[in-house]
Design a protein around this motif. Structure first.
Motif, PDB file in Angstrom:
ATOM      1  N   GLY A   1      11.795  15.496  -6.464  1.00 48.81           N
ATOM      2  CA  GLY A   1      10.812  14.964  -5.529  1.00 48.81           C
ATOM      3  C   GLY A   1      10.357  13.573  -5.908  1.00 48.81           C
ATOM      4  N   ALA A   2      10.219  13.321  -7.214  1.00 52.77           N
ATOM      5  CA  ALA A   2       9.774  12.009  -7.672  1.00 52.77           C
ATOM      6  C   ALA A   2      10.869  10.958  -7.538  1.00 52.77           C
ATOM      7  CB  ALA A   2       9.321  12.097  -9.133  1.00 52.77           C
ATOM      8  N   LEU A   3      12.118  11.381  -7.645  1.00 53.02           N
ATOM      9  CA  LEU A   3      13.242  10.453  -7.627  1.00 53.02           C
ATOM     10  C   LEU A   3      13.276   9.631  -6.343  1.00 53.02           C
ATOM     11  CD1 LEU A   3      15.819   9.462  -9.061  1.00 53.02           C
ATOM     12  CD2 LEU A   3      17.056  11.335  -7.933  1.00 53.02           C
ATOM     13  N   ASP A   4      13.109  10.287  -5.208  1.00 55.20           N
ATOM     14  CA  ASP A   4      13.178   9.581  -3.925  1.00 55.20           C
ATOM     15  C   ASP A   4      12.107   8.505  -3.824  1.00 55.20           C
ATOM     16  OD1 ASP A   4      15.316  11.097  -3.125  1.00 55.20           O
ATOM     17  OD2 ASP A   4      14.122  12.535  -1.978  1.00 55.20           O
ATOM     18  N   ASP A   5      10.872   8.869  -4.169  1.00 55.68           N
ATOM     19  CA  ASP A   5       9.779   7.897  -4.078  1.00 55.68           C
ATOM     20  C   ASP A   5      10.024   6.708  -5.009  1.00 55.68           C
ATOM     21  OD1 ASP A   5       8.205   9.059  -2.120  1.00 55.68           O
ATOM     22  OD2 ASP A   5       7.031  10.250  -3.526  1.00 55.68           O
ATOM     23  N   ALA A   6      10.402   6.973  -6.253  1.00 53.82           N
ATOM     24  CA  ALA A   6      10.604   5.897  -7.228  1.00 53.82           C
ATOM     25  C   ALA A   6      11.747   4.975  -6.808  1.00 53.82           C
ATOM     26  CB  ALA A   6      10.870   6.489  -8.607  1.00 53.82           C
TER      27      ALA A   6
ATOM     28  N   ASP B   1       8.671  -8.184  -6.805  1.00 52.86           N
ATOM     29  CA  ASP B   1       7.431  -7.590  -7.315  1.00 52.86           C
ATOM     30  C   ASP B   1       7.749  -6.903  -8.646  1.00 52.86           C
ATOM     31  OD1 ASP B   1       5.156  -6.118  -7.855  1.00 52.86           O
ATOM     32  OD2 ASP B   1       4.847  -5.489  -5.781  1.00 52.86           O
ATOM     33  N   ARG B   2       7.594  -7.648  -9.744  1.00 52.58           N
ATOM     34  CA  ARG B   2       8.039  -7.139 -11.037  1.00 52.58           C
ATOM     35  C   ARG B   2       7.144  -6.024 -11.572  1.00 52.58           C
ATOM     36  NH1 ARG B   2       8.854 -11.752 -15.159  1.00 52.58           N
ATOM     37  NH2 ARG B   2       6.847 -12.475 -14.316  1.00 52.58           N
ATOM     38  N   ARG B   3       5.879  -6.066 -11.262  1.00 53.24           N
ATOM     39  CA  ARG B   3       4.995  -5.015 -11.768  1.00 53.24           C
ATOM     40  C   ARG B   3       5.362  -3.655 -11.184  1.00 53.24           C
ATOM     41  NH1 ARG B   3       0.447  -2.358 -10.199  1.00 53.24           N
ATOM     42  NH2 ARG B   3      -0.961  -1.660 -11.882  1.00 53.24           N
ATOM     43  N   ARG B   4       5.524  -3.605  -9.874  1.00 55.06           N
ATOM     44  CA  ARG B   4       5.880  -2.316  -9.258  1.00 55.06           C
ATOM     45  C   ARG B   4       7.320  -1.924  -9.612  1.00 55.06           C
ATOM     46  NH1 ARG B   4       2.136  -4.677  -6.263  1.00 55.06           N
ATOM     47  NH2 ARG B   4       0.324  -3.392  -5.705  1.00 55.06           N
ATOM     48  N   GLU B   5       8.176  -2.912  -9.810  1.00 54.95           N
ATOM     49  CA  GLU B   5       9.520  -2.605 -10.292  1.00 54.95           C
ATOM     50  C   GLU B   5       9.440  -1.931 -11.662  1.00 54.95           C
ATOM     51  OE1 GLU B   5      13.618  -4.778 -11.909  1.00 54.95           O
ATOM     52  OE2 GLU B   5      12.123  -5.971 -10.806  1.00 54.95           O
ATOM     53  N   ALA B   6       8.584  -2.453 -12.533  1.00 59.87           N
ATOM     54  CA  ALA B   6       8.448  -1.885 -13.878  1.00 59.87           C
ATOM     55  C   ALA B   6       7.943  -0.442 -13.829  1.00 59.87           C
ATOM     56  CB  ALA B   6       7.497  -2.744 -14.706  1.00 59.87           C
ATOM     57  N   ILE B   7       6.963  -0.190 -12.963  1.00 60.05           N
ATOM     58  CA  ILE B   7       6.417   1.170 -12.865  1.00 60.05           C
ATOM     59  C   ILE B   7       7.451   2.118 -12.271  1.00 60.05           C
ATOM     60  CG2 ILE B   7       4.615   2.588 -11.819  1.00 60.05           C
ATOM     61  CD1 ILE B   7       2.792   0.112 -11.925  1.00 60.05           C
ATOM     62  N   ALA B   8       8.181   1.644 -11.249  1.00 58.54           N
ATOM     63  CA  ALA B   8       9.218   2.480 -10.648  1.00 58.54           C
ATOM     64  C   ALA B   8      10.300   2.806 -11.670  1.00 58.54           C
ATOM     65  CB  ALA B   8       9.820   1.766  -9.436  1.00 58.54           C
ATOM     66  N   ARG B   9      10.690   1.812 -12.472  1.00 56.35           N
ATOM     67  CA  ARG B   9      11.715   2.068 -13.495  1.00 56.35           C
ATOM     68  C   ARG B   9      11.196   3.043 -14.551  1.00 56.35           C
ATOM     69  NH1 ARG B   9      16.224  -0.639 -12.960  1.00 56.35           N
ATOM     70  NH2 ARG B   9      16.289  -2.603 -11.765  1.00 56.35           N
TER      71      ARG B   9
ATOM     72  N   GLY C   1       0.817  -1.207   0.000  1.00 55.46           N
ATOM     73  CA  GLY C   1       0.000   0.000   0.000  1.00 55.46           C
ATOM     74  C   GLY C   1       0.848   1.253   0.000  1.00 55.46           C
ATOM     75  N   THR C   2       1.921   1.231   0.788  1.00 56.51           N
ATOM     76  CA  THR C   2       2.830   2.370   0.833  1.00 56.51           C
ATOM     77  C   THR C   2       3.494   2.587  -0.517  1.00 56.51           C
ATOM     78  OG1 THR C   2       3.267   1.969   3.182  1.00 56.51           O
ATOM     79  CG2 THR C   2       4.832   3.354   2.003  1.00 56.51           C
ATOM     80  N   SER C   3       3.918   1.496  -1.155  1.00 59.83           N
ATOM     81  CA  SER C   3       4.565   1.598  -2.465  1.00 59.83           C
ATOM     82  C   SER C   3       3.623   2.210  -3.498  1.00 59.83           C
ATOM     83  CB  SER C   3       5.040   0.222  -2.942  1.00 59.83           C
ATOM     84  OG  SER C   3       6.111  -0.250  -2.162  1.00 59.83           O
ATOM     85  N   ASP C   4       2.366   1.749  -3.510  1.00 58.95           N
ATOM     86  CA  ASP C   4       1.405   2.272  -4.478  1.00 58.95           C
ATOM     87  C   ASP C   4       1.182   3.762  -4.285  1.00 58.95           C
ATOM     88  OD1 ASP C   4       1.080  -0.140  -5.755  1.00 58.95           O
ATOM     89  OD2 ASP C   4      -0.713  -0.708  -4.625  1.00 58.95           O
ATOM     90  N   LEU C   5       1.126   4.191  -3.041  1.00 53.96           N
ATOM     91  CA  LEU C   5       0.928   5.613  -2.763  1.00 53.96           C
ATOM     92  C   LEU C   5       2.152   6.433  -3.195  1.00 53.96           C
ATOM     93  CD1 LEU C   5      -0.806   5.292   0.699  1.00 53.96           C
ATOM     94  CD2 LEU C   5      -1.813   6.335  -1.340  1.00 53.96           C
TER      95      LEU C   5
ATOM     96  N   VAL D   1      10.605   2.691  -3.903  1.00 49.53           N
ATOM     97  CA  VAL D   1       9.725   1.618  -4.380  1.00 49.53           C
ATOM     98  C   VAL D   1      10.533   0.566  -5.128  1.00 49.53           C
ATOM     99  CG1 VAL D   1       7.803   1.052  -5.912  1.00 49.53           C
ATOM    100  CG2 VAL D   1       7.695   3.099  -4.466  1.00 49.53           C
ATOM    101  N   LEU D   2      11.497   1.007  -5.935  1.00 47.31           N
ATOM    102  CA  LEU D   2      12.307   0.070  -6.710  1.00 47.31           C
ATOM    103  C   LEU D   2      13.088  -0.871  -5.803  1.00 47.31           C
ATOM    104  CD1 LEU D   2      13.457  -0.964  -9.375  1.00 47.31           C
ATOM    105  CD2 LEU D   2      15.190   0.853  -9.247  1.00 47.31           C
ATOM    106  N   VAL D   3      13.694  -0.340  -4.760  1.00 44.35           N
ATOM    107  CA  VAL D   3      14.467  -1.175  -3.828  1.00 44.35           C
ATOM    108  C   VAL D   3      13.571  -2.238  -3.199  1.00 44.35           C
ATOM    109  CG1 VAL D   3      15.690  -1.158  -1.614  1.00 44.35           C
ATOM    110  CG2 VAL D   3      16.201   0.592  -3.331  1.00 44.35           C
TER     111      VAL D   3
END
Length: 321
Positions: A227-232, A244-252, A207-211, A235-237
Motif C-alpha cells: 500500500g505504501a509503495l504506490d504512494d511513495a 523538489d528534492r525534499r519530497r524526493e528524499a522523503i519518498a526515497r 498538498g497531494t504529495s504531502d498527504l 510522489v517520487l515521480v
C-alpha cells in the motif's frame, strides 16, 4: 432483536413479528425503518429538529453540545423537548449526556435529512467545535469533511463556505498527523485518504504529495509495504519532475523502508543512502536524522553492525542537538 430495538417495546414487537414472518433473514426489515420514520415525522417540530441535530452529532454527546448546535443553527433549545424524547423511548439521558436508545433511530433520522441540510448541520458543528480549545481535531475534521463531501456531490449549499474542501483537507491532514503521533495508524490512513479525495491534485500537487507521504508512513507502520509503495512512487515521480528534492528524499526513504520490509536490503541501502545524501545537501537536520536512523537499521537487520553503530550514532547526535 433486543439490541437492534434498543430495548424499545414498540420496536421490539415489530422486529419480533418480522423475524417470525421471515425466519433466517438477518437484514434490518424495511417495515421497522418505516415505523421509525413515521414516528419521527409525528414529532413536534422542535423535537424533530433536536433529534435531527443529534443524528448529525453522532450516537451520544453532552447536552451542552445540543444546545450550542441549536444556537448555531438559529434554533431554540428547550430541555423539555429532550425529556420528552426520553419519555418517547428515543433517547436516554444520564448525567447530562444523551445517547440514542437505538442506533437505528439515529440512522433513520440522518437518512431522512436532505443532503443540503446535512451539509449545513455538519458545517455548524465544525464551526462550534473550532471555538473550543480542547475540541478533538479528528471530530472537527470529520464534520468539516462531511460537509465538503456533500457539497462535492450536490453543488454549493447556503451556509457552507466556498472553500469547504481545502479547509476540510487541511483539518484532516492535521488530524492524520495527530493520529500518526499517537499510533492510531488505521485512523491516520482513513483521514489522509479522505483529505486526498478533497484536494485538487491538478491545482495543489504539493498538498497531494504531502498527504500521500503521510498516508504511506502510516501504512508502513501497519506493515503494509504494498500500500505504501504506490504512494511513495507517485510522489517520487512528481518530485523528480518538479525538482523538489525534499519530497524526493522523503519518498526515497519510504521506498527504502518498503524494500527492507520486503527483504530487499540492497535496494533499501540504495534508496536510503540517496535520501540521506539529498537531505545533507538541503541541510534539513530533522528529516536527515530520520533517514539516518532508518539507514542504520538496515545494517542492524542484515549488514554490518559496525556501520549500524556509526550511522545510528550520528542520527542520535542529531536528534539530541
Amino acid at each position: 432483536l433486543f439490541e437492534r430495538s434498543g430495548g424499545n417495546p414498540l420496536f421490539l414487537t415489530q422486529l419480533a413479528e418480522v423475524a417470525r414472518d421471515h425466519p433466517g433473514d438477518e437484514a434490518l426489515p424495511g417495515s421497522l425503518r418505516s415505523l421509525i420514520a413515521a414516528r419521527l415525522d409525528a414529532l413536534p417540530n422542535s423535537r424533530r429538529l433536536l433529534i435531527d441535530n443529534a443524528s448529525v452529532l453522532g450516537t451520544t454527546g453532552p447536552v451542552s453540545a445540543l444546545e450550542r448546535f441549536a444556537d448555531e443553527m438559529g434554533q431554540t433549545f428547550a430541555a423539555g423537548d429532550l425529556d420528552a424524547l426520553v419519555d418517547d423511548g428515543l433517547f436516554d439521558l444520564e448525567d447530562q449526556w444523551w445517547h440514542f436508545r437505538s442506533d437505528v433511530v439515529r440512522e433513520v433520522a440522518y437518512q431522512t435529512l436532505t443532503k443540503s441540510a446535512r451539509a449545513q448541520r455538519h458545517t455548524g458543528i465544525a464551526a462550534v467545535m473550532r471555538d473550543f480549545e480542547l475540541a478533538p481535531i479528528d471530530q472537527i475534521a470529520h464534520h468539516a469533511a462531511s460537509a465538503a463531501e456533500l457539497v462535492g456531490e450536490i453543488g454549493p449549499v447556503e451556509g457552507v463556505p466556498s472553500d469547504a474542501a481545502p479547509s476540510a483537507a487541511g483539518l484532516l491532514r492535521s488530524a492524520a498527523e495527530r493520529s500518526l503521533d499517537v499510533g492510531a495508524f488505521s485512523q491516520a490512513i482513513h483521514q489522509a485518504t479522505r483529505a486526498i479525495a478533497l484536494v485538487d491534485a491538478a491545482t495543489d500537487p504539493v498538498g497531494t504529495s504531502d498527504l500521500k507521504l503521510l498516508r504511506a508512513t502510516a501504512t508502513l507502520e501497519r506493515r503494509d509495504a504494498g500500500g505504501a509503495l504506490d504512494d511513495a512512487q507517485q510522489v517520487l515521480v512528481l518530485a523528480e519532475a518538479e525538482g523538489d528534492r525534499r519530497r524526493e528524499a522523503i519518498a526515497r526513504r519510504l521506498l527504502g523502508i518498503v524494500a527492507q520490509q520486503q527483504g530487499d536490503l540492497e535496494t533499501a541501502r540504495t534508496e536510503l543512502t540517496a535520501s540521506v545524501d539529498l537531505l545533507r545537501e538541503l541541510g534539513d537536520d530533522h528529516e536527515l536524522a530520520t533517514s539516518l536512523s532508518d539507514r542504520g537499521f538496515v545494517e542492524v537487520f542484515g549488514g554490518s553492525l559496525e556501520d549500524a553503530d556509526r550511522i545510528l550514532g550520528e542520527a542520535e547526535a542529531m536528534a539530541d542537538a
